[in-house]
Write an enzyme that holds these catalytic residues in place. Structure first.
Site, mmCIF file in Angstrom:
data_model
loop_
_atom_site.group_PDB
_atom_site.id
_atom_site.type_symbol
_atom_site.label_atom_id
_atom_site.label_comp_id
_atom_site.label_asym_id
_atom_site.label_seq_id
_atom_site.Cartn_x
_atom_site.Cartn_y
_atom_site.Cartn_z
ATOM 1 N N GLY A 299 -42.945 145.896 -12.682
ATOM 2 C CA GLY A 299 -44.152 145.424 -13.424
ATOM 3 C C GLY A 299 -44.355 145.738 -14.531
ATOM 4 O O GLY A 299 -43.683 146.833 -14.868
ATOM 5 N N LYS B 201 -61.007 163.485 -5.759
ATOM 6 C CA LYS B 201 -60.263 161.734 -6.146
ATOM 7 C C LYS B 201 -62.379 161.464 -6.014
ATOM 8 O O LYS B 201 -62.878 161.964 -5.258
ATOM 9 C CB LYS B 201 -59.436 161.664 -5.313
ATOM 10 N N GLY C 294 -46.741 146.357 -16.351
ATOM 11 C CA GLY C 294 -48.596 146.090 -17.379
ATOM 12 C C GLY C 294 -48.184 148.040 -18.576
ATOM 13 O O GLY C 294 -47.703 148.284 -19.205
ATOM 14 N N VAL D 167 -48.103 150.824 -17.999
ATOM 15 C CA VAL D 167 -46.865 151.732 -18.061
ATOM 16 C C VAL D 167 -45.626 150.859 -18.216
ATOM 17 O O VAL D 167 -44.601 151.436 -18.804
ATOM 18 C CB VAL D 167 -46.581 152.480 -16.524
#
Ligand code: NAD
Length: 356
Positions: free
Chosen positions: A183, A81, A185, A187
């Site tokens: 949410g 990451k 958004g 997804v």
């Protein structure tokens, strides 16, 4: 950096590449956690942190999470990451300059680590990064810029909801089942569309209430006020907004039978998995259920361009969970333990194969 030695001593990863961008005052970290299963791959996060060490800590924690994510879904990548710890929000040419310089650092690893979109970075940022490095996932494969992982992640969550329903009710059919999505958004919205199309009752809650209302009315669903997100009765609660929302305060309020959503790190602490289990709520481990975007982008990175093949591989999240849930039922434990075992078994097999 003062705290770095302590952080590294407490971490079980391979190492951390660090750089400093003089032009913007940004600390750049690439945390390389584990390469047993393949080249290390994980998104690039860009945000201000209280101190550079906090950015490094985040990169290291998230890289470890990527190792388990790739292993749990049996994908030939290791965990890495990157974090760009910016001193303040950056715009325009300043931001593009940073991305190009970070791209040079990325390129210098010659593919040992590849990256993609994460919190604070956009597909457009990946296009800029790709000007300096070929190790940017999802870029240029659809012919025009970087693809959006959201719909693939939504497809994986849909597969996870099917498996959860199968474990709870004996049938994977979502028709007639109520799913509350927190949410709406990248997804949450495609997930809502898929569920509505398959005949589920869709409930949507978003801090952007007009957004929730618009999508709900378009899909014949119901917008839920944010204050009623946890207390509204539903079959499935799908957290697709932010992390740590499953905690000691919210879990006692939940009026669902299943939790399956895309948000990263949904559990505030490890003990929250046990709290859900004690309440008889089936929890689909987040890093398995939200792996759809990673799978699709991973396949693109490996040269796959067939949409159907990618969708099929994302759909295998259902099979993975179909193995984890029954075992959790037999053992009388939270599915988080089974998911961990699946990942650790894959890592062990990988080590045996590599004789390390
Ligand atoms: P997004 O930013 O596109 O959408 C998030 C939505 O949640 C926004 O509409 C926002 O208004 C809303 N929101 C924020 N806080 C909220 C709250 N407390 N209550 C209700 N709504 C709230 O993000 P996304 O890309 O859809 O990702 C959603 C989650 O899934 C994130 O946790 C992300 O880390 C995780 N995730 C996303 C992907 C992906 O492919 N996009 C992949 C893996 C994991």
């Amino acid at each position: 950096m003062n705290g770095m030695r302590e952080l590294l001593k407490e971490w079980n990863g391979l190492g951390v590449v660090q750089g400093y961008d003089h032009e913007t005052g940004t600390w750049m970290f690439i945390a390389l956690h584990d390469a047993t299963l393949g080249p290390m791959v994980g998104g690039c996060r860009m945000k201000p942190y209280p101190a550079p060490e906090d950015g490094a800590r985040d990169a290291m924690r998230l890289a470890q999470g990527m190792t388990y994510k790739w292993a749990a879904i049996d994908f030939p990548f290791g965990g890495g990451k990157s974090v760009l710890a910016i001193p303040r929000p950056l715009e325009g040419e300043e931001k593009r300059g940073l991305l190009r310089r970070f791209g040079r650092l990325l390129e210098s690893l010659h593919g040992g680590y590849a990256t993609g979109v994460d919190l604070g970075t956009t597909p457009e940022d990946m296009d800029v990064l790709a000007e300096a490095s070929q190790y940017v996932m999802g870029h240029g494969l659809s012919g025009s810029g970087t693809a959006d992982p959201g719909p693939y992640t939504a497809l994986g969550v849909y597969a996870g909801i099917r498996s959860s329903l199968k474990a709870a009710d004996g049938s994977a059919d979502v028709a007639g089942k109520s799913v509350l999505i927190q949410g709406a958004g990248d997804v949450g919205e495609p997930l809502a569309r898929m569920l509505a199309e398959a005949g589920a009752e869709v409930l949507i809650s978003d801090i952007a209430e007009p957004l929730a209302s618009r999508i709900a009315s378009e899909l014949g669903g119901r917008a839920i006020p944010v204050s009623e997100t946890y207390t509204t009765p539903c079959d499935v609660f799908a957290p697709c907004a932010v992390g740590a929302i499953l905690n000691r305060e919210t879990i006692p309020q939940l009026a669902c039978r299943i939790v399956a959503g895309s948000a990263n790190n949904q559990l505030d602490g490890a003990e929250d998995a046990e709290l859900l289990h004690e309440r008889g709520i089936l929890y689909a481990p987040d890093y398995v259920v939200n792996a759809g975007g990673a799978i699709a982008f991973g396949m693109m990175h490996l040269g796959e361009s067939n949409e159907e093949a990618m969708r099929e591989r994302v759909g295998e999240i259902e099979n993975t969970l179909d193995r984890i849930f029954p075992e959790a039922g037999q053992r009388g434990e939270s599915p988080v333990h089974g998911a961990r075992r699946v990942a650790e078994d894959a890592l062990r097999r990988g080590r045996e194969k590599a004789h390390v």
